[in-house]
Design a protein around this motif. Sequence first.
Motif, PDB file in Angstrom:
ATOM      1  N   ALA A  35       1.039  -1.331   0.075  1.00 14.11           N
ATOM      2  CA  ALA A  35       0.347  -0.167   0.377  1.00 14.11           C
ATOM      3  C   ALA A  35       0.825   1.467   0.303  1.00 14.11           C
ATOM      4  O   ALA A  35       0.485   2.562  -0.781  1.00 14.11           O
ATOM      5  N   GLY A  36       1.968   1.592   1.102  1.00 12.06           N
ATOM      6  CA  GLY A  36       2.549   2.702   0.821  1.00 12.06           C
ATOM      7  C   GLY A  36       2.636   2.795  -0.335  1.00 12.06           C
ATOM      8  O   GLY A  36       3.637   3.657  -0.648  1.00 12.06           O
ATOM      9  N   LEU A  37       3.948   1.791  -1.159  1.00 12.31           N
ATOM     10  CA  LEU A  37       4.406   1.726  -2.395  1.00 12.31           C
ATOM     11  C   LEU A  37       4.060   2.978  -3.474  1.00 12.31           C
ATOM     12  O   LEU A  37       3.773   3.094  -4.029  1.00 12.31           O
ATOM     13  N   LYS A  38       2.123   1.818  -3.420  1.00 13.82           N
ATOM     14  CA  LYS A  38       1.265   2.835  -4.443  1.00 13.82           C
ATOM     15  C   LYS A  38       1.937   4.224  -3.568  1.00 13.82           C
ATOM     16  O   LYS A  38       1.229   4.515  -4.516  1.00 13.82           O
ATOM     17  N   LEU A  39       1.458   4.621  -3.184  1.00 13.54           N
ATOM     18  CA  LEU A  39       0.884   6.533  -2.925  1.00 13.54           C
ATOM     19  C   LEU A  39       2.038   7.002  -3.057  1.00 13.54           C
ATOM     20  O   LEU A  39       3.531   6.273  -2.672  1.00 13.54           O
ATOM     21  N   PRO A  40       1.836   8.448  -2.978  1.00 17.80           N
ATOM     22  CA  PRO A  40       2.629   9.383  -3.177  1.00 17.80           C
ATOM     23  C   PRO A  40       3.284  10.115  -1.554  1.00 17.80           C
ATOM     24  O   PRO A  40       2.292   9.368  -0.760  1.00 17.80           O
ATOM     25  N   ASP A  41       4.103  10.757  -0.886  1.00 15.63           N
ATOM     26  CA  ASP A  41       4.358  10.738   0.143  1.00 15.63           C
ATOM     27  C   ASP A  41       2.999  10.968   0.998  1.00 15.63           C
ATOM     28  O   ASP A  41       3.092  11.249   2.293  1.00 15.63           O
ATOM     29  N   ALA A  42       1.904  12.217   0.525  1.00 16.60           N
ATOM     30  CA  ALA A  42       1.238  12.579   1.209  1.00 16.60           C
ATOM     31  C   ALA A  42       0.500  13.729   0.303  1.00 16.60           C
ATOM     32  O   ALA A  42       0.510  13.681  -1.367  1.00 16.60           O
ATOM     33  N   PRO A  43      -1.537  12.778   0.291  1.00 20.35           N
ATOM     34  CA  PRO A  43      -2.844  13.509  -0.663  1.00 20.35           C
ATOM     35  C   PRO A  43      -1.948  15.183  -0.937  1.00 20.35           C
ATOM     36  O   PRO A  43      -1.305  16.138  -0.243  1.00 20.35           O
TER      37      PRO A  43
ATOM     38  N   MET B 148      10.159   0.760   5.475  1.00 19.35           N
ATOM     39  CA  MET B 148       9.113   0.207   6.772  1.00 19.35           C
ATOM     40  C   MET B 148       8.765   1.382   7.583  1.00 19.35           C
ATOM     41  O   MET B 148       8.091   1.000   8.560  1.00 19.35           O
ATOM     42  N   LEU B 149       9.251   2.179   7.729  1.00 13.13           N
ATOM     43  CA  LEU B 149       8.762   3.576   8.027  1.00 13.13           C
ATOM     44  C   LEU B 149       8.526   4.347   7.375  1.00 13.13           C
ATOM     45  O   LEU B 149       7.171   5.171   8.054  1.00 13.13           O
ATOM     46  N   LYS B 150       8.537   4.299   5.898  1.00 11.69           N
ATOM     47  CA  LYS B 150       8.502   5.544   5.413  1.00 11.69           C
ATOM     48  C   LYS B 150       7.098   5.056   4.634  1.00 11.69           C
ATOM     49  O   LYS B 150       5.879   5.937   4.555  1.00 11.69           O
ATOM     50  N   CYS B 151       6.682   3.423   4.104  1.00 14.39           N
ATOM     51  CA  CYS B 151       5.029   2.936   3.743  1.00 14.39           C
ATOM     52  C   CYS B 151       4.501   3.695   5.013  1.00 14.39           C
ATOM     53  O   CYS B 151       2.912   3.796   4.131  1.00 14.39           O
ATOM     54  N   PRO B 152       4.502   2.973   6.286  1.00 13.02           N
ATOM     55  CA  PRO B 152       2.959   3.354   6.900  1.00 13.02           C
ATOM     56  C   PRO B 152       3.064   4.579   7.071  1.00 13.02           C
ATOM     57  O   PRO B 152       2.074   4.921   7.029  1.00 13.02           O
ATOM     58  N   ILE B 153       4.220   5.731   7.141  1.00 11.67           N
ATOM     59  CA  ILE B 153       3.873   7.124   7.095  1.00 11.67           C
ATOM     60  C   ILE B 153       2.391   7.683   5.868  1.00 11.67           C
ATOM     61  O   ILE B 153       1.750   7.718   5.791  1.00 11.67           O
ATOM     62  N   ARG B 154       2.777   7.208   4.592  1.00 12.69           N
ATOM     63  CA  ARG B 154       2.327   7.007   3.514  1.00 12.69           C
ATOM     64  C   ARG B 154       0.318   7.008   3.378  1.00 12.69           C
ATOM     65  O   ARG B 154      -0.006   7.300   3.425  1.00 12.69           O
ATOM     66  N   PHE B 155       0.881   5.683   3.803  1.00 10.85           N
ATOM     67  CA  PHE B 155      -0.143   5.254   3.929  1.00 10.85           C
ATOM     68  C   PHE B 155      -1.239   5.526   4.920  1.00 10.85           C
ATOM     69  O   PHE B 155      -3.214   6.476   5.069  1.00 10.85           O
ATOM     70  N   LEU B 156      -0.863   5.495   5.865  1.00 15.89           N
ATOM     71  CA  LEU B 156      -2.032   6.581   7.283  1.00 15.89           C
ATOM     72  C   LEU B 156      -2.091   7.876   6.805  1.00 15.89           C
ATOM     73  O   LEU B 156      -3.237   8.093   6.722  1.00 15.89           O
TER      74      LEU B 156
END
Length: 229
Positions: free
Chosen positions: A80-88, A208-216
């Motif tokens: 999920a995190g890899l599919k998303l930009p850093d922030a909306p 695994m720190l960046k992906c959860p932040i993007r997802f959240l």
Amino acid sequence: MKCPKCQSNRTIKNGHRRGKQCYKCHDCGRQYVESPVIRSYPLEVKQLCLKMYLNGMGLRGIERVTEIHHTTIMDWVRQAGLKLPDAPEESEIPEITEIDELQTFIGNKRNKIWVWTIVNYWKPGIILWTVGDRSSSSFHTLWLIIKCWHSFCYVTDGWKVYPGFIAPEDHLVCKTYMTRVEGENTRLRHYLARLHRKTLCYSKSLDMLKCPIRFLLHYLKFHTVETIF
């Protein structure tokens, strides 16, 4: 039977697994079964696990509740995190920009790392962030974007890095006016178990720190995980 990895015909029988004949490739060492059955979890189960993760539960805690292995859930979070930009995407340029740093660690508590967060004083949500040490080189990547906003004022906690980038007449050092960014950092700590204070959960890798932040950040803005999976 050909090896599914290297397509070699140099294979031998290698016992049975769940009633099916196993094979081993002499060339690459791959072990496999004849006519494997691809197993997957229902979409509803996957989404439920992700919602539990994004509401403060750790990977092993979800494993204890759902009996789904924590590495499987971790892979879902990473995907999920890899599919998303850093922030909306945010269309409004902030008139007042708040900047802060959130401390965490990777691997062990001696390996400290900071999440730099940028928010609009007038609107909820983190609009820009990065991960790195607490040096000027880490902030420089953010400043290249921030300075183009030409905000009326930049509010910080007075960390020594900021005066090297922000002009004194545009720089306000005041914790009282940092309620927005402090609140957003608190939300990160509240919703992600790996960012809790005094926790057994922690990040083993930068990825695994960046992906959860993007997802959240996506979840907090849109309140759904259905658009990802």
